[in-house]
Design an enzyme around this catalytic site. Structure first.
Site, PDB file in Angstrom:
ATOM      1  N   ASP A 144      -5.783 -15.455 -33.578  1.00 33.24           N
ATOM      2  CA  ASP A 144      -5.926 -16.506 -34.589  1.00 33.24           C
ATOM      3  C   ASP A 144      -6.928 -15.975 -35.617  1.00 33.24           C
ATOM      4  OD1 ASP A 144      -6.739 -18.724 -36.093  1.00 33.24           O
ATOM      5  OD2 ASP A 144      -6.398 -20.118 -34.433  1.00 33.24           O
TER       6      ASP A 144
ATOM      7  N   LYS B  69      -6.974 -23.791 -44.056  1.00 27.51           N
ATOM      8  CA  LYS B  69      -8.382 -23.448 -44.222  1.00 27.51           C
ATOM      9  C   LYS B  69      -8.545 -22.488 -45.406  1.00 27.51           C
ATOM     10  CE  LYS B  69      -8.541 -26.002 -40.553  1.00 27.51           C
ATOM     11  NZ  LYS B  69      -8.522 -25.442 -39.208  1.00 27.51           N
TER      12      LYS B  69
ATOM     13  N   ARG C  91      15.967 -25.062 -43.305  1.00 24.08           N
ATOM     14  CA  ARG C  91      15.123 -24.798 -42.137  1.00 24.08           C
ATOM     15  C   ARG C  91      15.141 -23.313 -41.775  1.00 24.08           C
ATOM     16  NH1 ARG C  91      17.375 -25.638 -37.658  1.00 24.08           N
ATOM     17  NH2 ARG C  91      18.186 -27.719 -38.119  1.00 24.08           N
TER      18      ARG C  91
ATOM     19  N   TYR D 153     -10.650 -23.049 -30.561  1.00 21.13           N
ATOM     20  CA  TYR D 153     -10.417 -24.202 -31.426  1.00 21.13           C
ATOM     21  C   TYR D 153      -9.915 -25.371 -30.555  1.00 21.13           C
ATOM     22  CZ  TYR D 153      -8.367 -27.225 -34.928  1.00 21.13           C
ATOM     23  OH  TYR D 153      -8.052 -28.322 -35.699  1.00 21.13           O
TER      24      TYR D 153
HETATM   25  C1  PLP Z   1      -7.753 -25.728 -38.051  1.00 26.01           C
HETATM   26  C2  PLP Z   1      -7.477 -24.661 -37.077  1.00 26.01           C
HETATM   27  C3  PLP Z   1      -6.269 -24.642 -36.356  1.00 26.01           C
HETATM   28  C4  PLP Z   1      -5.229 -25.735 -36.500  1.00 26.01           C
HETATM   29  O1  PLP Z   1      -4.638 -25.711 -37.765  1.00 26.01           O
HETATM   30  P1  PLP Z   1      -4.045 -27.000 -38.532  1.00 26.01           P
HETATM   31  O2  PLP Z   1      -3.622 -26.431 -39.820  1.00 26.01           O
HETATM   32  O3  PLP Z   1      -5.164 -28.002 -38.633  1.00 26.01           O
HETATM   33  O4  PLP Z   1      -2.932 -27.517 -37.713  1.00 26.01           O
HETATM   34  C5  PLP Z   1      -6.057 -23.590 -35.487  1.00 26.01           C
HETATM   35  N1  PLP Z   1      -6.980 -22.615 -35.315  1.00 26.01           N
HETATM   36  C6  PLP Z   1      -8.151 -22.617 -35.983  1.00 26.01           C
HETATM   37  C7  PLP Z   1      -9.122 -21.508 -35.764  1.00 26.01           C
HETATM   38  C8  PLP Z   1      -8.442 -23.632 -36.885  1.00 26.01           C
HETATM   39  O5  PLP Z   1      -9.601 -23.626 -37.539  1.00 26.01           O
END
Ligand code: PLP
Length: 395
Positions: free
Chosen positions: A175, A200, A51, A103
């Site tokens: 983000d 993504k 961890r 998001y």
């Molecule tokens: C998908 C997404 C998240 C969340 O991520 P996960 O991997 O699904 O937990 C956060 N911010 C944005 C902009 C996203 O597209």
């Protein structure tokens, strides 16, 4: 040649390829171990318990820090896990300023969970400096920015907002899921923390769930290491490998996503069933100039509105090559209906205020041939219009 001197394409392609000293393996292996033997009391190989630190994850984390021009990287079990780990920086009574068109999952995490711990948030258009200043109070600790936003592709001037945040002693958190470090590096523009849903574009193949955090500065990096280990929402060795495997082709994929998205956005703009296309590479997009200044390219997702909300159901039924599915950033093209899917947790008033309504669709353009994607969309849009007109004729 020092890795730092290499262009980003080279650093991406060679993630983990020089790190394995024992055998020279060009892909860093999956160390599927949770415990590491100590040579003797008071000595460690640098690894103790998975961890805290694990070899495969470490290679990924160092690559993430390098790509985002940060000091430390942290791989998490999902994008939400990364955000939750970052939010653990805050305490009862703290206040956050957050991008309005956010998001859905991040909104849910803040409103349904952080509020229970006495942390509050105000949602503003983070490109409106007056709105930011108005939202700032004595307990404000951070500003959380998505640029472009999802799904409406609103652009925030990162340099302006991060310098405002610094001036007011706020932590700026970006983000960067949609553009990835290939196109935009927020830490170079003054941000303190970058987070990613690596599920993504970074992973890129719709097959691995992961998140990344990259921090700038020694103190913040140490604090994040403490939180990452204490919370424990860390990425497994095999998923760390899978993510690195995806990231090696990030440059190629982003170039194709960008090119395809531009073709499809141009096609949709001209289509008679479509009323608006929200795509920052159009010169009439309100964020166009800022986007060019701070990013070297455009993401593969964007949204558009059909002229009549009744087109939505048949359109989603008729698309064949493009899948009707949540998520974004993979090699396969996907289409989503934000109002009922990704953004369902955002209250109606907020959704309507930003424009996430029942005519809005979002497309994540993959790396297929643009002609095939356009043919699929054209056929589905025309079939939807015919169906709706047929119903009207029958009345
Ligand atoms: C998908 C997404 C998240 C969340 O991520 P996960 O991997 O699904 O937990 C956060 N911010 C944005 C902009 C996203 O597209």
């Amino acid at each position: 040649m020092e890795r730092k001197q290499l262009k980003i394409e080279s650093r991406l392609a060679q993630i983990g390829s020089m790190e394995e000293q024992a055998t020279g393996a060009v892909n860093f292996p999956i160390y599927q171990a949770t415990a590491f033997r100590h040579p003797k009391l008071g000595q460690s190989t640098g690894f103790d318990y998975i961890r805290t630190k694990s070899p495969t994850r470490q290679v990924l984390e160092e690559a993430a820090a390098d790509l985002e021009s940060g000091d430390a990287g942290f791989a998490c079990s999902s994008g939400m896990a990364a955000l939750q780990t970052v939010f653990a920086l805050f305490s009862q009574g703290d206040h956050l300023i957050v991008s309005l068109d956010l998001y859905g999952g991040t909104y849910r995490l803040i409103e349904k969970i952080l509020t229970r711990f006495g942390i509050s948030a105000t949602y503003v258009d983070t490109n409106d400096m007056d709105a930011l200043e108005q939202a700032r109070g004595p307990h404000t600790k951070a500003v959380i920015i998505e640029t472009p936003t999802n799904p409406l592709m609103m652009i925030t001037d990162l340099e302006a907002v991060c310098s405002w945040a610094r001036h007011n002693e706020l932590t700026s958190i970006v983000d960067n899921t949609l553009l990835t470090p290939f196109f935009q590096r927020p830490l170079e523009l003054g941000a303190d923390i970058v987070v990613h849903s690596a599920t993504k574009y970074l992973g890129g193949h719709n097959d691995v769930l992961a998140g990344l955090i990259v921090t700038k500065g020694k103190e913040l990096s140490e604090e994040m290491a403490f939180l990452h280990n204490s919370i424990g929402a860390v990425l497994s060795p095999s998923d760390s490998y899978q993510l690195m495997r995806g990231m090696k082709t990030l440059a190629l994929r982003m170039e194709r996503h960008e090119k395809n998205a531009a073709s499809i956005a141009a096609f949709l703009k001209e289509h008679s069933a479509v009323s608006e296309v929200f795509y920052p590479a159009f010169s009439d997009h309100p964020g166009y100039e800022i986007q060019i200044k701070q990013a070297s390219g455009n993401t593969g997702i964007f949204s558009f509105k059909v002229k009549d909300s009744r087109y939505v159901e048949p359109l989603l039924r008729h698309i064949k090559l493009i899948a009707f599915a949540e998520s974004l950033g993979g090699v396969e093209s996907l289409m989503t209906y934000p109002a009922v899917q990704t953004h369902a947790d955002i209250p109606l008033e907020i959704r309507q205020a930003v424009g996430v309504d029942e005519r809005l669709l979002r497309i994540s353009v993959g790396i297929e041939h643009a002609d095939d994607l356009i043919a699929d969309l054209d056929a589905a849009l025309n079939a939807a219009v015919t169906e709706v007109e047929g119903e009207e004729g029958g009345v």
